[in-house]
Design an enzyme around this catalytic site. Structure first.
Site, short mmCIF file in Angstrom:
data_model
loop_
_atom_site.label_atom_id
_atom_site.label_comp_id
_atom_site.label_asym_id
_atom_site.label_seq_id
_atom_site.Cartn_x
_atom_site.Cartn_y
_atom_site.Cartn_z
N ASP A 50 0.80 -1.23 0.00
CA ASP A 50 0.00 0.00 0.00
C ASP A 50 0.83 1.28 0.00
O ASP A 50 0.32 2.35 0.33
CB ASP A 50 -0.95 0.01 1.20
CG ASP A 50 -0.21 -0.02 2.53
OD1 ASP A 50 1.02 -0.23 2.51
OD2 ASP A 50 -0.86 0.18 3.57
N GLU A 51 2.10 1.20 -0.39
CA GLU A 51 2.91 2.41 -0.48
C GLU A 51 3.69 2.41 -1.79
O GLU A 51 4.14 1.36 -2.26
CB GLU A 51 3.89 2.50 0.70
CG GLU A 51 3.21 2.72 2.05
CD GLU A 51 4.22 2.94 3.16
OE1 GLU A 51 4.76 4.06 3.26
OE2 GLU A 51 4.48 1.99 3.92
#
Length: 292
Positions: A50-51
């Protein structure tokens, strides 16, 4: 808390197998592809599910040259050099989202003013991309800065649904970065693992003993997990140097010769480039846990 401890407290606990990350991976791939579609240099690097880091230097430099300083309020960000009409309007008189540090004006004609303008334009691109992701139904946070380390850390400041630009420009730009980095605990800095942080924490505690009474227990209340970068860099005798860090970290596996790199991280310097985007993983791993 371990599962064994939880079951001891609550024998009727229902444990659900949470190993299937397929839905998360699918969303991650979709959002990664979305961000990659806006990149010009294809430097879009994943960090976990998620980054993502994006190097948008080329986009920002192009749009900085196109900026009409006589009408900043009605600025236009061009997303495609081949199609000038593909883009979005933005107010170039101010930053989008939040800022960390003091904004400076009257820097015309200086390198500091050029950096401020680039960070400002980048903040509006970040907002545009965040809104595109939120149209897909997901909240986003973002950090805007001059390297990967600072961007990641400053992106944590106003989570879960905002963005922050680190103002490392102006006469106090270096002080702003020093203060920002100093506010972080050692264990919160990417690139400084648990073992390295433990060695540095032990060193700080040992050097914090009062010189008048080396056997004093006054430092026994120091929590190693709460030692900050500012605490560590405040040591003056001896000061923290690359050679001192080398001697401290050399006993660790892979720690020999890392003193300069660790000191750079503590000071907010990160020369590592954003890696080129990859459509396929470089390796495939499978992990299973068996009952003993």
């Amino acid at each position: 808390m371990s599962i064994a401890s939880a079951l001891a407290i609550c024998p009727d606990l229902v444990i659900i197998d949470g190993e299937d990350l397929t839905p998360f991976r699918d969303v991650s791939k979709r959002l990664y592809a979305l961000l990659r579609s806006y990149s010009w240099n294809d430097r879009v690097e994943r960090l976990g599910l998620d980054e993502v880091w994006m190097d948008v230097s080329d986009m920002i430099e192009y749009n900085q040259e196109m900026l009409n300083r006589n009408d900043l309020e009605n600025s236009w960000f061009c997303l495609d050099k081949e199609d000038p009409e593909k883009g979005f309007a933005f107010d170039g008189k101010g930053f989008a989202g939040c800022v960390y540090g003091r904004d400076h004006f009257g820097l015309e004609g200086t390198d500091a003013e050029l950096l401020r303008t680039k960070l400002l334009i980048a903040s509006h691109l970040a907002l545009y991309l965040r809104l595109k992701i939120e149209e897909e139904g997901y909240t986003t946070a973002c950090g805007i800065s001059t390297n990967k380390l600072l961007a990641k850390l400053v992106g944590n400041v106003n989570k879960p649904q905002n963005q922050t630009t680190l103002l490392s420009c102006g006469p106090d730009g270096e002080e702003t970065v020093r203060r920002f980095m100093g506010s972080h605990q050692l264990r919160k800095v990417p690139g400084i693992g648990g073992k390295t942080a433990a060695v540095l924490s032990d060193f700080f505690i040992s050097e914090s003993k009062p010189t008048a009474n080396p056997n004093s227990n006054s430092n026994s209340t120091i929590n190693p997990k709460e030692i900050s970068i500012a605490d560590l860099l405040s040591l003056k005798n001896p000061p923290l140097t690359p050679s001192k860090l080398d001697s401290l970290l050399s006993p660790l596996p892979g720690g020999q010769g890392t003193g300069k790199q660790i000191l750079f991280l503590l000071q907010g310097h990160d020369p590592s480039p954003v890696k080129p985007a990859r459509s396929l993983p470089t390796q495939i791993s499978i992990e299973d846990t068996y009952h003993s």
